[in-house]
Design a protein around this motif. Structure first.
Motif, PDB file in Angstrom:
ATOM      1  N   ASN A 135      -6.516  -2.038  -1.157  1.00 46.90           N
ATOM      2  CA  ASN A 135      -6.636  -3.391  -0.623  1.00 46.90           C
ATOM      3  C   ASN A 135      -6.114  -4.433  -1.613  1.00 46.90           C
ATOM      4  N   ARG A 136      -5.947  -5.648  -1.104  1.00 45.07           N
ATOM      5  CA  ARG A 136      -5.328  -6.712  -1.890  1.00 45.07           C
ATOM      6  C   ARG A 136      -6.157  -7.052  -3.127  1.00 45.07           C
TER       7      ARG A 136
ATOM      8  N   ASN B 166      -1.852 -13.386  -4.611  1.00 46.10           N
ATOM      9  CA  ASN B 166      -2.571 -13.208  -3.343  1.00 46.10           C
ATOM     10  C   ASN B 166      -1.661 -13.548  -2.151  1.00 46.10           C
TER      11      ASN B 166
ATOM     12  N   LEU C 100       1.190 -10.917  -1.699  1.00 43.30           N
ATOM     13  CA  LEU C 100       0.687  -9.643  -1.171  1.00 43.30           C
ATOM     14  C   LEU C 100       0.211  -9.774   0.273  1.00 43.30           C
ATOM     15  N   GLN C 101      -0.034 -11.006   0.722  1.00 42.10           N
ATOM     16  CA  GLN C 101      -0.341 -11.257   2.121  1.00 42.10           C
ATOM     17  C   GLN C 101       0.917 -11.296   2.983  1.00 42.10           C
TER      18      GLN C 101
ATOM     19  N   ASN D  30       3.360  -4.574  -4.876  1.00 46.18           N
ATOM     20  CA  ASN D  30       3.601  -4.376  -3.446  1.00 46.18           C
ATOM     21  C   ASN D  30       4.334  -3.065  -3.192  1.00 46.18           C
TER      22      ASN D  30
ATOM     23  N   ASN E 262       1.920  -0.178  -3.710  1.00 46.43           N
ATOM     24  CA  ASN E 262       0.957  -0.090  -2.610  1.00 46.43           C
ATOM     25  C   ASN E 262       1.575   0.507  -1.355  1.00 46.43           C
TER      26      ASN E 262
END
Length: 820
Positions: free
Chosen positions: A2-3, A30, A33-34, A59, A62
């Motif tokens: 998760n972020r 934040n 990454l959104q 990113n 992930n």
């Protein structure tokens, strides 16, 4: 993952470096990454680079859980830098993050300095993280199969966005982004900026008029107060301060004291000629600086510039005399002190240079202002005020730069070709071309395929062909090669490389200066005295000259800088404050000058517009003081002299600087009568500008650059550049053809628009006239030139006399005046 977990990893990495992340960095991590786009505004030296490299790498980690065992090659992110010199430092930061997080990601650089072998490797295997320039990005788009190269890209970062906004390089980036967003739909677009006023507009220009992109974006401002200390270098007695600029060399002793007390000092000058003069003067006066002093400007050989930059970082240099070539982003931690010689003409430029010292989070930036003449101390006071209140100029973006659009379409046609309907939709989404019409678009398509209406008979202008499927494509290898060689929007006079007869590249000078050299002439360049030997194969061959021989300093063409709108407004505010007795230390130091000005004339307040009249052996002088900047004064002087000439037969000589302008004639003007005829009216301003300034001639010169950018003119092969006079002749011929036979030609119209909007600043001129019309016009009859008028008069003399005779003339004028 998760972020929150990803941000924790980023924070841990910061703590491992003994750093603590700022709130703006965490906000940026934040938002990125959104999946958001954005513009980041933070002070120089606050860690903007890591605010985006970290989420880019995280990113990738992930989205690719098996990245350690199954690394997917291909371009993941692009970092655009306006200066090639910054690429090494940006690469270092990217590699640090990628390696420390064990991401397996590779980092590469592609600029004009990248070797042919490295570019060849990148054709088959692009790095994961690429640092490049706007021009090199266009060259990549001009590569066959570019859609496959960029298809996997998830982010593009435009660094120093304020440097591109309001320039044609910025338009170039807008167009590139419009294409890449279609090619790489997952790509996030981010800009980074430090010194800019109109942030919301900057964000809109960056992201274009695409509603979805704007709605999915953020503007992040770092709430960090960067302490900037501005100190003025003042002489013991202001009476000895020159009333006109002399490069500031009279304060060399004070400068030397500052240099000796600091670890490393950067001395910023506004021009390359001034840089050469200051370097030479310091070395002659203080030979102990030899070995610890260097010079840095854009005409010096790249190898020398890189050596200077590395020497600063390694603390091998005590002082570097430089120009705007060291304005941006390079992290010079050892630099303690900045000295600005002469007015920088803008707040943003001044603060950008101040940020070269204390270029680390939490560190204080110290900048000294060295006024080259008394009036510049008013600028010093205004700049200090701007630094305290964080007042920064807006950047005005270009609209309808058709020359850049034509170059861009040829770039697409050189690679895989394009379908007009698809590209038209993308182009409309840019800020620059948001109002482009279907008729404009058809004209441009006809221009690149047929050479426009008046050039249809000439095959050399028919560059793009249309196949049966409607694909627009350049098939000629020669046309494609010439286009790739000329990609870019920076147009300057032809330059010639300087080489020793025995071998060894030194740098380059402009063709106009080299053409004036005779065999045996001596000139100073890069701190060396050189003797001109010969001009051969577009190279200036030189030998080392005798130290004892007198030498001229290389000079470069180009207009002088002018005050920005904000700088003009702040200067007037400081002047009005001085009149009310609210004095800063700089204004207090000017008390002797102000006293003499009040004795001979007045210092205007905010409700007054001052005009001074006096007679000398040269004739009758009328000096006007709008305090609006050199470019506005040039236009205003021409308009007023034209309007007066309509009322009575009279001829004027004009002179202007940033404070005001002079009308000199052989007969006295009855100002009261011309005032009654609406001398300062804003009505018919555009028409009067056209008549008074010979707008056609100015547009003709502007058209040369437009013709080069649009590909109408080819500037030549490497080492075999077309001479400037031949380019000028070619552009003039095209201009006259369009003017006489195709007046609706978009490039011709663009030349006129750019002349009025960008060169003459018609909008500011209109505002100045409206302001003057609301002020009380005060005409003072003076016995002699006043302190305010003195710099304007001597600027006119500067055009007539050599530097030596001018200095003598000014000294005599000053001595004569001070006796009164």
């Amino acid at each position: 993952m998760n972020r929150t977990k990803l941000i924790d990893i980023a924070e841990d990495w910061f703590y491992q470096q003994d750093w603590k992340p700022f709130p703006f960095q965490k906000q940026t991590w934040n938002a990125f990454l959104q999946g958001k786009n954005g513009l980041l505004n933070a002070p120089t030296g606050s860690g903007k680079t890591y605010a985006l490299w970290l989420p880019i790498v995280l990113n990738y980690i992930n989205e690719n859980p098996d990245y350690k065992t199954k690394h997917k090659p291909g371009l993941k992110a692009i970092w655009i830098t306006p200066l090639r010199a910054l690429s090494a430092e940006i690469k270092q930061a990217a590699s640090r993050v990628a390696d420390d997080l064990d991401s397996k990601m590779t980092v590469g650089v592609r600029t004009g300095d990248t070797t042919a072998s490295e570019r060849t490797k990148q054709k088959t295997k692009m790095p994961d993280l690429l640092i490049t320039t706007p021009e090199s990005l266009q060259l990549l788009i001009a590569t066959k199969g570019y859609e496959k190269i960029f298809g996997s890209c998830t982010a593009i970062i435009i660094d120093e966005w304020h440097e591109l906004l309001g320039t044609k390089r910025g338009v170039q980036m807008e167009l590139a982004l419009s294409r890449l967003k279609s090619v790489a739909p997952k790509m996030r677009v981010w800009g980074i900026s430090a010194t800019i006023g109109n942030l919301e507009l900057a964000q809109k220009v960056l992201l274009g008029n695409e509603t979805e992109a704007l709605e999915n974006s953020v503007l992040i401002k770092a709430n960090i107060h960067k302490k900037i200390t501005v100190k003025s270098i003042l002489p013991a007695k202001i009476d000895s301060y020159p009333w006109r600029g002399h490069m500031g060399l009279h304060l060399m002793r004070e400068v030397a004291k500052i240099i000796k007390s600091s670890k490393t000092t950067l001395i910023f000058t506004n021009t390359r000629s001034q840089c050469e003069i200051w370097f030479q003067a310091l070395l002659e006066k203080y030979p102990e600086f030899a070995g610890e002093m260097a010079m840095h400007h854009g005409s010096i050989a790249r190898e020398t510039r890189v050596w200077v930059e590395n020497a600063i970082k390694n603390e091998d240099l005590k002082v570097v005399v430089c120009t705007s070539s060291l304005d941006l982003g390079v992290d010079f931690a050892p630099v303690e002190t900045i000295i600005q010689v002469g007015g920088p003409k803008g707040v943003a430029r001044f603060l950008q240079r101040a940020g070269r010292s204390g270029h680390q989070p939490g560190k204080e930036s110290v900048i000294y202002f060295l006024a080259t003449h008394a009036m510049e101390l008013i600028e010093a006071s205004a700049l200090k005020n701007a630094a305290e209140k964080n007042i920064i100029e807006d950047r005005v973006p270009y609209l309808n730069s058709y020359d850049v659009l034509i170059q861009y379409l040829n770039t697409l046609a050189v690679s895989d070709g394009f379908y007009p309907d698809d590209i038209y939709k993308e182009v409309q989404q840019t800020f620059c071309f948001q109002n482009i019409t279907a008729d404009n678009w058809r004209w441009i398509l006809n221009f690149i395929t047929n050479g426009s209406q008046s050039l249809e008979r000439y095959d050399e202008f028919k560059k793009v062909e249309i196949d049966e499927a409607g694909l627009f494509k350049i098939n000629s290898r020669r046309t494609a090669m010439q286009h790739r060689m000329q990609i870019g929007t920076i147009v300057s006079d032809a330059v010639l490389s300087i080489k020793f007869v025995s071998g060894g590249y030194i740098g380059f000078i402009e063709e106009w200066f080299a053409s004036k050299l005779q065999k045996g002439d001596t000139f100073v360049f890069g701190g060396k005295k050189l003797e001109f030997y010969a001009l051969k194969n577009m190279q200036v061959l030189v030998r080392k000259a005798s130290v004892k021989r007198t030498a001229k300093t290389v000079s470069w063409m180009g207009g002088r800088m002018s005050f920005s709108a904000q700088m003009s407004e702040m200067l007037r505010a400081e002047l009005y404050a001085a009149n009310s007795g609210n004095m800063t230390p700089e204004l207090k130091a000017l008390e002797p000058v102000f006293s003499r000005q009040k004795k001979e004339s007045i210092i205007p307040n905010d409700n007054q517009f001052l005009i001074e009249k006096f007679k000398t052996r040269e004739g009758f002088h009328a000096v006007f003081y709008p305090f609006e900047g050199r470019f506005v004064h040039e236009a205003l002087a021409s308009v007023l002299s034209y309007r007066i000439s309509l009322l009575l037969p009279i001829t004027f000589s004009l002179a202007y600087n940033d404070y005001g302008f002079e009308l000199l004639s052989d007969q006295e003007i009855d100002l009261e009568s011309v005032f009654d005829n609406n001398l300062f009216t804003a009505d018919y301003l555009h028409e009067d500008l056209q008549q008074s300034l010979n707008a056609t001639e100015m547009a003709r010169r502007k058209f040369r650059d437009i013709a080069v950018i649009s590909g109408l003119l080819f500037t030549g092969m490497p080492g075999k550049f077309v001479k400037t006079k031949h380019l000028q002749n070619g552009s003039q011929l095209l201009f006259e053809v369009f003017r006489d036979y195709e007046p609706d030609n978009l490039l011709l119209q663009q030349a006129y628009i750019e002349t009025f909007e960008h060169q003459l600043e018609e909008g500011r001129l209109l505002q100045a006239l409206e302001r003057i019309n609301n002020q009380e016009i005060v005409v003072k009859n003076c016995e002699k030139p006043t302190p305010f008028s003195f710099p304007i008069i001597t600027d006119r003399l500067r055009e007539k006399l050599s530097s030596e005779s001018l200095a003598d003339r000014i000294a005599k004028m000053t001595a004569s005046y001070m006796k009164v």
